[in-house]
Design a protein around this motif. Structure first.
Motif, short mmCIF file in Angstrom:
data_model
loop_
_atom_site.label_atom_id
_atom_site.label_comp_id
_atom_site.label_asym_id
_atom_site.label_seq_id
_atom_site.Cartn_x
_atom_site.Cartn_y
_atom_site.Cartn_z
N ASP A 194 0.85 -1.19 0.00
CA ASP A 194 0.00 0.00 0.00
C ASP A 194 0.88 1.23 0.00
OD1 ASP A 194 -2.17 1.69 0.14
OD2 ASP A 194 -2.48 1.41 2.29
N TYR A 229 1.80 -4.51 4.40
CA TYR A 229 1.16 -5.21 5.51
C TYR A 229 1.44 -6.71 5.40
CZ TYR A 229 -1.39 -0.84 6.18
OH TYR A 229 -1.71 0.47 6.40
N ARG A 235 3.00 -4.29 10.05
CA ARG A 235 3.20 -3.29 8.99
C ARG A 235 4.65 -2.84 9.00
NH1 ARG A 235 0.37 2.07 10.13
NH2 ARG A 235 2.39 2.55 11.07
N VAL A 243 -8.65 -6.28 0.96
CA VAL A 243 -8.81 -5.35 2.07
C VAL A 243 -8.93 -3.95 1.48
CG1 VAL A 243 -7.58 -6.76 3.76
CG2 VAL A 243 -6.32 -5.08 2.41
N SER A 271 -8.10 0.30 2.28
CA SER A 271 -7.19 1.14 3.07
C SER A 271 -7.49 2.61 2.83
CB SER A 271 -5.74 0.83 2.68
OG SER A 271 -4.85 1.78 3.26
N LEU A 311 -6.67 -0.23 7.85
CA LEU A 311 -7.23 -1.25 6.97
C LEU A 311 -8.67 -1.52 7.38
CD1 LEU A 311 -4.35 -3.90 6.83
CD2 LEU A 311 -4.87 -2.11 5.16
N ASN A 369 -5.58 -0.73 12.76
CA ASN A 369 -4.47 0.22 12.64
C ASN A 369 -3.54 0.06 13.83
OD1 ASN A 369 -5.72 1.59 14.75
ND2 ASN A 369 -6.63 3.13 13.41
#
Length: 453
Positions: free
Chosen positions: A128, A133, A150, A176, A178, A183, A201
């Motif tokens: 991301d 992640y 993460r 997922v 974001s 997420l 998070n």
């Protein structure tokens, strides 16, 4: 074209905070009892959170702007590490910058999990932007616990966001959403008639929205996102499927006719669209359709598109509230497929031709179709379209072929025999080449035999 307006609950004003501070919503999904007249202007007044975007994951790859990432059983040694694959060279490397690290033990910063009790945990990567992640869930087969970590894109600054049973079942997680810092994960348990969306998070796990499925509703499913809202498709309960009256005495023709009748009933099931904000506000829209009109869907920007088997395309504009329907000229019937990938307005579709399904790329905006690039699969004789795993604006990463080998297998009778298996061959191609149908694949050099055991 008929203009429809969103219901006035889209106007609800709520101060959006980080999901850790959001209040769990237990409200049922019911239509608001207000007039929708002023929705277009007032929708702009609803204070929005950070916009959402979708992250597609599969068991072997995800991409950001510069590379592909994958959890890998490095050297087939039974231990899983986060890896990075460079599109230019095709080289895969462990996502670890520690000097003199052998990348073969739990002490490696890129280590995630290992095979335990003969079982493999579910493992995923989700790139991301500048973050990656890491997902592990081995609870379902007692191979490992569950956690989400993460890191930066280079593997540095690893933190644990959540772990243990506060996380949902992630054994089949494939999508997922974001907003850049949190997420959003759908967690539906249809056996318990429950639907909820979780936010994860640095502060842990928080329920954004939870509800029980009301009478007459079979499922809610998140199908995309727009602005700070998730698109939730509601499917009404399907009609009872009684056994064919003649049972085993029915002829093949009677059975086929009965199945066609049941399919026709299922295609008439009503579906509708809801919007769920990251603040936990669930709002009904006026967009409804029959299940058969939306066997495949795509969400791009403010457009939610639903394609029928016959090629009829229904488009809902979430921004203007307008809906339209048009017929696409396709080579054949469309096959239902929900695990699909999009590149802009282009989406992979399977179309039936001469009794077989062929992979095409369909542009939902123009209606244009292009046959997907062909590679030679397994025996190097059978043509096979590459199975796209991930992409960015420049590159497509896909499963493009297989290398066959023989292995010894013990049969149920205890007698050994030779079986043929295949190791996947994966590669990168430029997006413009892929869309043009003339992809020149750059094979990836993996750190293990395959992404799959």
């Amino acid at each position: 074209m008929k203009k429809l307006k969103l219901f006035s609950t889209l106007l609800a004003t709520a101060l959006l905070t980080a999901c850790a501070g959001a209040t769990n919503s237990q409200q049922p999904m019911t239509a608001p009892a207000e007039e929708p007249a002023a929705s277009a202007a007032a929708a702009q007044q609803r204070q929005q959170g950070a916009p959402l975007h979708r992250i597609n994951m599969c068991r072997y790859a995800t991409m950001n702007e510069s590379a592909a990432y994958a959890v890998m059983n490095v050297n087939d040694a039974g231990k899983y590490f986060m890896t990075k694959i460079d599109p230019e060279s095709g080289e895969q490397s462990v996502l670890c910058s520690r000097a003199n690290c052998a990348h073969n033990a739990e002490s490696c910063p890129a280590y995630l999990a290992q095979i335990a009790n003969g079982c493999v945990p579910s493992r995923y990567a989700a790139a991301d932007g500048s973050q990656v992640y890491w997902f592990i869930d081995g609870r379902y087969n007692n191979s490992e616990g569950a956690y989400i970590d993460r890191t930066d894109a280079n593997g540095e600054n690893r933190i644990r966001m959540a772990e243990g049973n506060e996380l949902p079942n992630m054994s089949t997680l494939d999508i997922v959403y974001s907003d850049g810092s949190s997420l959003y994960i759908e967690d539906a348990d249809y056996s318990q008639k429950r639907f909820r969306v979780l936010c994860v998070n640095e502060n842990g796990v928080k329920t954004v929205y939870e509800t029980s499925l009301p009478e007459g509703v079979e499922e809610y499913r998140v199908i995309g996102c727009w602005q700070d809202q998730l698109l939730v498709r509601e499917t009404a309960s399907r009609p009872e499927n009684p056994l064919i009256p003649k049972g085993d005495a029915a002829t093949e023709e009677e059975l086929r006719a009965w199945l066609q009748e049941e399919d026709a009933k299922a295609n008439k099931v009503q579906e509708k669209l809801w919007l769920l904000s990251t603040a936990g506000e669930m709002s009904e829209t006026p967009f409804t359709w029959e299940a058969g009109q939306g066997i495949q869907c795509q969400v791009q920007g403010s457009m939610a598109r639903f394609l029928s088997e016959s090629g009829e395309l229904t488009e809902f504009d979430l921004q203007s509230g307008e809906t339209s329907t048009r017929q696409l000229e396709l080579p054949g019937a469309v096959r239902a497929d929900y695990s699909i990938e999009s590149i802009g307005a282009w989406q992979t579709v399977k179309i039936q031709e001469n009794g077989q399904y062929t992979a095409y790329l369909l542009n939902y905006e123009t209606g244009e179709t292009r046959m997907q690039p062909i590679t030679w699969y397994k025996d190097s004789v059978t043509p096979q379209s590459p199975r796209m795993a991930a992409h960015n604006d420049v590159w497509v990463f896909a499963h493009i072929s297989e290398e066959l080998y023989n292995r010894q297998v013990i049969g149920s009778d205890g007698v050994p025999y030779t079986a043929q298996s295949g190791n996947g061959i994966y590669g990168f191609a430029k997006v413009e080449d892929y869309l043009a149908g003339n992809a020149d694949w750059k094979a990836a050099t993996l750190l293990a035999t395959d992404f799959y055991e």
